[in-house]
Design a protein around this motif. Sequence first.
Motif, PDB file in Angstrom:
ATOM      1  N   SER A   1       0.472  -1.091  -0.056  1.00  0.00           N
ATOM      2  CA  SER A   1       0.171   0.202  -0.526  1.00  0.00           C
ATOM      3  C   SER A   1       0.849   1.480   0.037  1.00  0.00           C
ATOM      4  O   SER A   1       0.509   2.592   1.221  1.00  0.00           O
ATOM      5  CB  SER A   1      -0.929  -0.053   1.287  1.00  0.00           C
ATOM      6  OG  SER A   1      -1.940  -0.980   0.870  1.00  0.00           O
TER       7      SER A   1
ATOM      8  N   LEU B   1       4.044   2.031   1.243  1.00  0.00           N
ATOM      9  CA  LEU B   1       4.728   1.389   2.268  1.00  0.00           C
ATOM     10  C   LEU B   1       5.715   0.773   1.895  1.00  0.00           C
ATOM     11  O   LEU B   1       5.442  -0.135   0.682  1.00  0.00           O
ATOM     12  CB  LEU B   1       4.110   1.736   3.609  1.00  0.00           C
ATOM     13  CG  LEU B   1       3.043   2.553   3.643  1.00  0.00           C
ATOM     14  CD1 LEU B   1       2.385   2.127   5.290  1.00  0.00           C
ATOM     15  CD2 LEU B   1       3.843   3.829   4.269  1.00  0.00           C
TER      16      LEU B   1
ATOM     17  N   VAL C   1       7.206  -1.447   3.848  1.00  0.00           N
ATOM     18  CA  VAL C   1       7.453  -2.490   5.487  1.00  0.00           C
ATOM     19  C   VAL C   1       8.929  -3.234   5.841  1.00  0.00           C
ATOM     20  O   VAL C   1       9.159  -4.142   4.814  1.00  0.00           O
ATOM     21  CB  VAL C   1       6.534  -3.242   5.683  1.00  0.00           C
ATOM     22  CG1 VAL C   1       5.774  -3.942   6.950  1.00  0.00           C
ATOM     23  CG2 VAL C   1       4.832  -2.627   4.983  1.00  0.00           C
TER      24      VAL C   1
ATOM     25  N   ALA D   1       7.423   1.330   9.464  1.00  0.00           N
ATOM     26  CA  ALA D   1       7.133   1.438   7.704  1.00  0.00           C
ATOM     27  C   ALA D   1       7.157   2.463   7.089  1.00  0.00           C
ATOM     28  O   ALA D   1       7.136   3.475   8.022  1.00  0.00           O
ATOM     29  CB  ALA D   1       5.623   1.133   7.205  1.00  0.00           C
ATOM     30  N   LEU D   2       7.938   3.335   6.231  1.00  0.00           N
ATOM     31  CA  LEU D   2       7.963   3.912   5.952  1.00  0.00           C
ATOM     32  C   LEU D   2       7.397   4.728   4.319  1.00  0.00           C
ATOM     33  O   LEU D   2       7.206   3.436   3.485  1.00  0.00           O
ATOM     34  CB  LEU D   2       9.317   4.397   5.695  1.00  0.00           C
ATOM     35  CG  LEU D   2      10.415   4.483   6.781  1.00  0.00           C
ATOM     36  CD1 LEU D   2      11.551   4.459   6.201  1.00  0.00           C
ATOM     37  CD2 LEU D   2      10.185   6.182   7.741  1.00  0.00           C
ATOM     38  N   PRO D   3       6.769   5.590   3.968  1.00  0.00           N
ATOM     39  CA  PRO D   3       6.792   5.854   1.883  1.00  0.00           C
ATOM     40  C   PRO D   3       7.113   5.329   1.471  1.00  0.00           C
ATOM     41  O   PRO D   3       8.684   6.003   1.924  1.00  0.00           O
ATOM     42  CB  PRO D   3       5.949   7.156   1.944  1.00  0.00           C
ATOM     43  CG  PRO D   3       5.241   7.726   3.829  1.00  0.00           C
ATOM     44  CD  PRO D   3       6.608   6.758   4.640  1.00  0.00           C
ATOM     45  N   ILE D   4       7.439   4.560   0.467  1.00  0.00           N
ATOM     46  CA  ILE D   4       8.239   4.571  -0.568  1.00  0.00           C
ATOM     47  C   ILE D   4       9.244   5.558  -1.218  1.00  0.00           C
ATOM     48  O   ILE D   4      10.246   5.274  -1.153  1.00  0.00           O
ATOM     49  CB  ILE D   4       7.634   3.782  -1.569  1.00  0.00           C
ATOM     50  CG1 ILE D   4       8.672   2.649  -2.472  1.00  0.00           C
ATOM     51  CG2 ILE D   4       6.507   5.076  -2.361  1.00  0.00           C
ATOM     52  CD1 ILE D   4       8.335   1.919  -3.573  1.00  0.00           C
TER      53      ILE D   4
ATOM     54  N   ASN E   1      10.442   7.704   0.596  1.00  0.00           N
ATOM     55  CA  ASN E   1      11.629   8.011   1.573  1.00  0.00           C
ATOM     56  C   ASN E   1      12.316   7.050   1.785  1.00  0.00           C
ATOM     57  O   ASN E   1      13.692   7.327   2.861  1.00  0.00           O
ATOM     58  CB  ASN E   1      10.653   8.275   3.011  1.00  0.00           C
ATOM     59  CG  ASN E   1       9.389   9.594   3.222  1.00  0.00           C
ATOM     60  OD1 ASN E   1       9.571  10.346   1.591  1.00  0.00           O
ATOM     61  ND2 ASN E   1       8.506   9.870   4.234  1.00  0.00           N
TER      62      ASN E   1
END
Length: 301
Positions: A20, A22, A24, A70-73, A75
């Motif tokens: 989604s 992110l 993970v 998890a981080l936004p892709i 970032n």
Amino acid sequence: MRLVTYIANLSAPRLGAISSGLVVDVERLGAANGLSLPADMLTFIDNGATMLPALNALLGSGKALPPGSALPIENVTLCAPIPRPRKNIFGIGLNYSEHVAESARTLDTDKNLPKQPVLFSKPPTTVIGPGGAIHHNAKMTQQLDWEVELAVIIGKTATRVPVEGAMSHVFGYSVMIDVSARDNRRAGQWIFSKGMDTYAPFGPCIVTADEIPNPHDLRLWLKKNGEMKQDSNTKFMIFNVPFLISDISTGITLEPGDIIATGTPSGVGAGMNPQEWMWPGDVIEAGVDGIGTLRHPVVAV
């Protein structure tokens, strides 16, 4: 599942799964749920038979992701999915009929379709991740060329496997650009032409085999400075994925994490009239539908 190797906040590269939008962190997700999952891609592939279902279950559980996992892709920085393969990449030459024809016209290769796969290799030091610079060393080459390819990642040891059982040895698929210095072939040997540093852009992810039930109907394409140069489909391979696995494994054991670059369609620079090459300042984009896209600058070194 889409698996990546990523860097965040200048940390060491880590294994992630895309979910989604992110990234993970696999090890941290596992630890938060009482499971020991690895922080690197090769260890995960080594144990894929058990770890892949476990990770699938965690990601599909509907539970909130643990804080910090998890981080936004956008970032993170994506690396090559396997930043340093354990051994040379297995390259397949002349595996699309139209590429056989264009190579025969301009590279003095045989005009007849090969009766067996044409094998070469690319050392681990050729690998660069998404966005990495392709090196142009003018002292070494004036004929730097491009080739987009479907990459197959082995998930289970294969020794003398029959064609019928070969697909069970596939862990997943990725994109590779087989960079080639056409003027560095030596007495018919390709490894120096194909094997210089940065000559294997690889990524952006590994898509597991369950997500791509038919790897022989995937569009693959490549652009130079926004202009389409290659646009074809993996259905036009002369030797398909199970045949390649079976053939290589007759004499060389394929191991988890090994990579097969399955060959390129027509549209390479050497096949054009007049011929075209990559030069510093160029930007190369390449992709395979269902997997992803790579984008790389060419820089002088």
